[in-house]
Design an enzyme around this catalytic site. Structure first.
Site, PDB file in Angstrom:
ATOM      1  N   ALA A  35      -2.578  -3.838  14.934  1.00  0.00           N
ATOM      2  CA  ALA A  35      -2.901  -2.775  15.603  1.00  0.00           C
ATOM      3  C   ALA A  35      -3.892  -1.722  14.994  1.00  0.00           C
ATOM      4  O   ALA A  35      -3.807  -1.134  13.956  1.00  0.00           O
ATOM      5  CB  ALA A  35      -1.482  -1.881  15.543  1.00  0.00           C
ATOM      6  N   HIS A  56     -13.211  11.266  11.064  1.00  0.00           N
ATOM      7  CA  HIS A  56     -12.148  11.107  10.392  1.00  0.00           C
ATOM      8  C   HIS A  56     -12.383  12.155   9.007  1.00  0.00           C
ATOM      9  O   HIS A  56     -13.556  12.524   8.617  1.00  0.00           O
ATOM     10  CB  HIS A  56     -12.116   9.662  10.057  1.00  0.00           C
ATOM     11  CG  HIS A  56     -11.362   8.739  11.069  1.00  0.00           C
ATOM     12  ND1 HIS A  56     -12.018   8.322  11.809  1.00  0.00           N
ATOM     13  CD2 HIS A  56     -10.448   8.388  11.148  1.00  0.00           C
ATOM     14  CE1 HIS A  56     -11.456   7.563  12.620  1.00  0.00           C
ATOM     15  NE2 HIS A  56     -10.119   7.726  12.294  1.00  0.00           N
ATOM     16  N   HIS A  57     -11.279  12.064   7.947  1.00  0.00           N
ATOM     17  CA  HIS A  57     -11.263  12.588   6.815  1.00  0.00           C
ATOM     18  C   HIS A  57     -12.037  11.860   5.962  1.00  0.00           C
ATOM     19  O   HIS A  57     -12.643  10.817   6.027  1.00  0.00           O
ATOM     20  CB  HIS A  57      -9.946  12.406   6.291  1.00  0.00           C
ATOM     21  CG  HIS A  57      -9.336  10.991   6.236  1.00  0.00           C
ATOM     22  ND1 HIS A  57      -9.523  10.188   5.007  1.00  0.00           N
ATOM     23  CD2 HIS A  57      -8.815  10.556   7.162  1.00  0.00           C
ATOM     24  CE1 HIS A  57      -9.123   9.191   5.287  1.00  0.00           C
ATOM     25  NE2 HIS A  57      -8.610   8.922   6.481  1.00  0.00           N
ATOM     26  N   LYS A  71     -11.821   8.310   4.193  1.00  0.00           N
ATOM     27  CA  LYS A  71     -11.522   6.951   4.748  1.00  0.00           C
ATOM     28  C   LYS A  71     -12.801   6.184   4.033  1.00  0.00           C
ATOM     29  O   LYS A  71     -14.030   6.242   3.982  1.00  0.00           O
ATOM     30  CB  LYS A  71     -11.932   7.096   6.373  1.00  0.00           C
ATOM     31  CG  LYS A  71     -11.696   5.818   7.254  1.00  0.00           C
ATOM     32  CD  LYS A  71     -11.460   6.234   8.422  1.00  0.00           C
ATOM     33  CE  LYS A  71     -11.538   4.900   9.339  1.00  0.00           C
ATOM     34  NZ  LYS A  71     -10.842   3.991   9.015  1.00  0.00           N
ATOM     35  N   THR A 117      -3.961  -1.920   8.491  1.00  0.00           N
ATOM     36  CA  THR A 117      -5.192  -1.966   7.810  1.00  0.00           C
ATOM     37  C   THR A 117      -6.446  -2.494   8.877  1.00  0.00           C
ATOM     38  O   THR A 117      -6.078  -3.375   9.687  1.00  0.00           O
ATOM     39  CB  THR A 117      -4.900  -2.950   6.767  1.00  0.00           C
ATOM     40  OG1 THR A 117      -3.881  -2.449   6.059  1.00  0.00           O
ATOM     41  CG2 THR A 117      -6.184  -3.059   5.782  1.00  0.00           C
ATOM     42  N   LYS A 142       1.725   3.339  -2.133  1.00  0.00           N
ATOM     43  CA  LYS A 142       1.245   4.768  -2.946  1.00  0.00           C
ATOM     44  C   LYS A 142       0.259   5.363  -2.100  1.00  0.00           C
ATOM     45  O   LYS A 142      -0.286   6.428  -2.286  1.00  0.00           O
ATOM     46  CB  LYS A 142       0.807   4.289  -4.337  1.00  0.00           C
ATOM     47  CG  LYS A 142       2.024   4.053  -5.203  1.00  0.00           C
ATOM     48  CD  LYS A 142       1.579   3.871  -6.577  1.00  0.00           C
ATOM     49  CE  LYS A 142       2.593   3.554  -7.282  1.00  0.00           C
ATOM     50  NZ  LYS A 142       2.263   2.954  -8.783  1.00  0.00           N
ATOM     51  N   GLY A 143      -0.398   4.726  -0.904  1.00  0.00           N
ATOM     52  CA  GLY A 143      -1.408   5.166  -0.185  1.00  0.00           C
ATOM     53  C   GLY A 143      -0.944   6.331   0.819  1.00  0.00           C
ATOM     54  O   GLY A 143       0.120   6.597   1.249  1.00  0.00           O
ATOM     55  N   LYS A 144      -2.027   7.116   1.735  1.00  0.00           N
ATOM     56  CA  LYS A 144      -1.582   7.950   2.522  1.00  0.00           C
ATOM     57  C   LYS A 144      -0.574   7.212   3.688  1.00  0.00           C
ATOM     58  O   LYS A 144       0.195   8.019   3.892  1.00  0.00           O
ATOM     59  CB  LYS A 144      -2.933   8.415   3.493  1.00  0.00           C
ATOM     60  CG  LYS A 144      -3.742   9.233   2.168  1.00  0.00           C
ATOM     61  CD  LYS A 144      -4.933   9.792   2.536  1.00  0.00           C
ATOM     62  CE  LYS A 144      -6.054   8.809   2.859  1.00  0.00           C
ATOM     63  NZ  LYS A 144      -6.459   8.142   1.701  1.00  0.00           N
ATOM     64  N   GLY A 200       0.757  -1.291  -0.108  1.00  0.00           N
ATOM     65  CA  GLY A 200       0.109  -0.139  -0.020  1.00  0.00           C
ATOM     66  C   GLY A 200       0.784   1.352   0.000  1.00  0.00           C
ATOM     67  O   GLY A 200       0.464   2.182   0.531  1.00  0.00           O
TER      68      GLY A 200
HETATM   69  N1  LIG Z   1      -3.684   1.384  12.412  1.00  0.00           N
HETATM   70  C1  LIG Z   1      -3.366   2.642  12.315  1.00  0.00           C
HETATM   71  O1  LIG Z   1      -2.905   3.297  13.219  1.00  0.00           O
HETATM   72  C2  LIG Z   1      -3.872   3.147  10.820  1.00  0.00           C
HETATM   73  C3  LIG Z   1      -4.669   2.511  10.102  1.00  0.00           C
HETATM   74  N2  LIG Z   1      -5.171   3.170   8.999  1.00  0.00           N
HETATM   75  C4  LIG Z   1      -5.827   2.044   8.317  1.00  0.00           C
HETATM   76  O2  LIG Z   1      -4.799   1.711   6.972  1.00  0.00           O
HETATM   77  C5  LIG Z   1      -5.571   1.458   5.829  1.00  0.00           C
HETATM   78  C6  LIG Z   1      -4.985   2.160   4.693  1.00  0.00           C
HETATM   79  O3  LIG Z   1      -5.380   3.603   5.016  1.00  0.00           O
HETATM   80  P1  LIG Z   1      -4.948   4.684   3.781  1.00  0.00           P
HETATM   81  O4  LIG Z   1      -3.364   4.759   3.701  1.00  0.00           O
HETATM   82  O5  LIG Z   1      -5.517   6.056   4.616  1.00  0.00           O
HETATM   83  O6  LIG Z   1      -5.790   4.384   2.722  1.00  0.00           O
HETATM   84  P2  LIG Z   1      -5.292   4.835   1.113  1.00  0.00           P
HETATM   85  O7  LIG Z   1      -6.410   4.500   0.293  1.00  0.00           O
HETATM   86  O8  LIG Z   1      -4.711   6.075   1.164  1.00  0.00           O
HETATM   87  O9  LIG Z   1      -4.119   3.843   0.790  1.00  0.00           O
HETATM   88  C7  LIG Z   1      -4.158   2.307   0.429  1.00  0.00           C
HETATM   89  C8  LIG Z   1      -3.400   1.858  -0.670  1.00  0.00           C
HETATM   90  O10 LIG Z   1      -3.346   0.564  -0.571  1.00  0.00           O
HETATM   91  C9  LIG Z   1      -3.371   0.284  -2.258  1.00  0.00           C
HETATM   92  N3  LIG Z   1      -3.996  -1.178  -2.444  1.00  0.00           N
HETATM   93  C10 LIG Z   1      -5.124  -1.525  -2.558  1.00  0.00           C
HETATM   94  N4  LIG Z   1      -5.155  -3.026  -2.788  1.00  0.00           N
HETATM   95  C11 LIG Z   1      -3.667  -3.413  -2.825  1.00  0.00           C
HETATM   96  C12 LIG Z   1      -3.299  -4.604  -2.863  1.00  0.00           C
HETATM   97  N5  LIG Z   1      -3.802  -5.605  -3.182  1.00  0.00           N
HETATM   98  N6  LIG Z   1      -1.858  -4.573  -2.652  1.00  0.00           N
HETATM   99  C13 LIG Z   1      -1.193  -3.395  -2.393  1.00  0.00           C
HETATM  100  N7  LIG Z   1      -1.457  -2.311  -2.261  1.00  0.00           N
HETATM  101  C14 LIG Z   1      -3.093  -2.206  -2.481  1.00  0.00           C
HETATM  102  C15 LIG Z   1      -4.393   1.314  -2.635  1.00  0.00           C
HETATM  103  O11 LIG Z   1      -4.310   1.369  -4.110  1.00  0.00           O
HETATM  104  P3  LIG Z   1      -5.617   1.884  -4.817  1.00  0.00           P
HETATM  105  O12 LIG Z   1      -6.009   3.433  -4.292  1.00  0.00           O
HETATM  106  O13 LIG Z   1      -5.387   1.797  -6.271  1.00  0.00           O
HETATM  107  O14 LIG Z   1      -6.587   1.014  -4.272  1.00  0.00           O
HETATM  108  C16 LIG Z   1      -3.752   2.446  -2.096  1.00  0.00           C
HETATM  109  O15 LIG Z   1      -2.670   3.041  -2.670  1.00  0.00           O
HETATM  110  C17 LIG Z   1      -7.223   1.710   6.181  1.00  0.00           C
HETATM  111  O16 LIG Z   1      -7.610   0.337   6.511  1.00  0.00           O
HETATM  112  C18 LIG Z   1      -7.089   2.811   7.357  1.00  0.00           C
HETATM  113  O17 LIG Z   1      -8.164   2.571   8.214  1.00  0.00           O
HETATM  114  C19 LIG Z   1      -5.062   4.392   8.646  1.00  0.00           C
HETATM  115  C20 LIG Z   1      -4.317   5.173   9.522  1.00  0.00           C
HETATM  116  C21 LIG Z   1      -3.705   4.864  10.766  1.00  0.00           C
HETATM  117  O1  LIG Z   2      -8.200   5.347   7.948  1.00  0.00           O
HETATM  118  C1  LIG Z   2      -7.670   6.162   8.792  1.00  0.00           C
HETATM  119  O2  LIG Z   2      -7.559   7.236   8.580  1.00  0.00           O
HETATM  120  C2  LIG Z   2      -7.373   5.664  10.116  1.00  0.00           C
HETATM  121  N1  LIG Z   2      -7.753   4.574  10.270  1.00  0.00           N
HETATM  122  C3  LIG Z   2      -7.705   3.895  11.668  1.00  0.00           C
HETATM  123  C4  LIG Z   2      -8.998   3.155  12.123  1.00  0.00           C
HETATM  124  O3  LIG Z   2     -10.045   2.913  11.466  1.00  0.00           O
HETATM  125  O4  LIG Z   2      -8.982   3.310  13.299  1.00  0.00           O
HETATM  126  C5  LIG Z   2      -6.782   4.404  12.548  1.00  0.00           C
HETATM  127  C6  LIG Z   2      -6.861   5.914  12.657  1.00  0.00           C
HETATM  128  O5  LIG Z   2      -8.203   6.191  13.297  1.00  0.00           O
HETATM  129  C7  LIG Z   2      -6.966   6.433  11.085  1.00  0.00           C
END
Ligand SMILES: NC(=O)C1=CN([C@@H]2O[C@H](COP(=O)(O)OP(=O)(O)OC[C@H]3O[C@@H](n4cnc5c(N)ncnc54)[C@H](OP(=O)(O)O)[C@@H]3O)[C@@H](O)[C@H]2O)C=CC1
Ligand SMILES: O=C(O)C1=N[C@H](C(=O)O)C[C@H](O)C1
Length: 248
Positions: free
Chosen positions: A103, A133-134, A137, A77, A10-12, A8
């Site tokens: 986590a 959240h934003h 999400k 995730t 390229k994601g946030k 992931g």
């Molecule tokens: N535990 C914690 O502290 C936190 C957890 N999170 C969680 O993390 C997850 C991701 O959040 P966030 O970064 O904001 O989301 P984003 O959508 O910004 O990033 C997810 C990335 O994963 C990519 N992706 C999708 N499917 C696959 C795959 N099979 N293999 C590899 N990459 C893939 C997406 O591509 P595409 O866009 O092309 O689908 C995208 O680039 C969410 O479930 C969120 O709730 C977020 C913040 C903190």
């Molecule tokens: O998607 C998010 O941004 C976040 N996801 C996690 C969650 O679902 O609890 C952690 C944090 O809240 C940010």
């Protein structure tokens, strides 16, 4: 050096994690994979730990592959329920020596907020959770809110607390939010927000509000790096970053 791959990337969160790993002592970023890339790249790059910030619908396939290949995983995730955790435990039994950390939230403040909420819950008649959240999400309620509700429900069960009072019998569907183990959870999606949560507790004549705010995704990185460093020596399934923090 611990060799780290990011799923992931390229994601946030994945992009923030790549920056953090590149800047961390003792860690080497050897693979950045996103949608469409082959998981085999992780093995070819010699990754010892994979950090997964993808999507709830793909994370289980990613973990099945990592565990089968003996690669440790640090997972942010969301989307984990008891059934998914049981599946992971079963897979890990066949791959002794491999560790997986799940986590819901990697920020120290959020971990403390969950702990404080669970600690306080038994002293209050009422408790509700508001997660904010934003708007990009993908899931609701947040993984953090679910986990907080589970911890609160467990603490109340252990203390023999009664049902939370609520005389609502009529109204619009959804007006009281979702219910997780009997705890009402309300979700806000608002441009400008990152990740925030309030746990509201109440008794006759008093309220306690426990609030946490992540105002930048860097807030999660110390926890992610701690997870990477610890998971290489922690086989099996670990649920919650609190197990890697000295909270007592
Ligand atoms: N535990 C914690 O502290 C936190 C957890 N999170 C969680 O993390 C997850 C991701 O959040 P966030 O970064 O904001 O989301 P984003 O959508 O910004 O990033 C997810 C990335 O994963 C990519 N992706 C999708 N499917 C696959 C795959 N099979 N293999 C590899 N990459 C893939 C997406 O591509 P595409 O866009 O092309 O689908 C995208 O680039 C969410 O479930 C969120 O709730 C977020 C913040 C903190
Ligand atoms: O998607 C998010 O941004 C976040 N996801 C996690 C969650 O679902 O609890 C952690 C944090 O809240 C940010």
């Amino acid at each position: 050096m611990i060799k780290v791959g990011v799923l992931g990337a390229k994601g946030k969160m994945g992009a923030e994690t790549c920056l953090a790993v590149e800047g961390a002592d003792g860690l080497e970023l050897v693979a950045r994979l996103d949608q469409g890339d082959e998981l085999e790249e992780l093995a070819k790059a010699g990754a010892q730990v994979v950090v997964d910030f993808t999507r709830p619908e793909v994370v289980m396939d990613n973990l099945a592959w990592c565990i089968a290949n003996g690669i440790n995983a640090v997972v942010g995730t969301t989307g984990f329920d008891e059934e998914r955790l049981a599946t992971l435990r079963g897979q890990l039994e066949k791959s002794p020596g491999t560790g997986v950390l799940i986590a819901a939230n990697f920020s120290i403040g959020a971990v403390l907020m969950m702990q404080f909420a669970a600690q306080a819950a038994k002293y209050y008649e009422s408790v509700e959770i508001v997660e904010l959240h934003h708007p990009d999400k993908v899931d609701a309620p947040s993984g953090t809110a679910r986990r907080t509700a589970e911890l609160i429900a467990a603490a109340r069960r252990e203390a023999g607390s009664g049902a939370i009072p609520d005389a609502t019998t009529t109204g619009l569907d959804g007006a009281r939010g979702a219910e997780v183990e009997g705890i009402h959870v309300h979700g806000i999606r608002l441009r400008g927000l990152v990740a925030h949560q309030e746990v509201l507790l109440g008794n006759v004549g008093e309220n306690l509000t426990i609030r946490h705010d992540s105002i930048h995704r860097e807030s999660f990185m110390a926890g992610v790096l701690l997870g990477v460093r610890r998971i290489v020596d922690t086989p099996g399934l670990t649920i919650g970053l609190e197990h890697f923090l000295e909270l007592d």
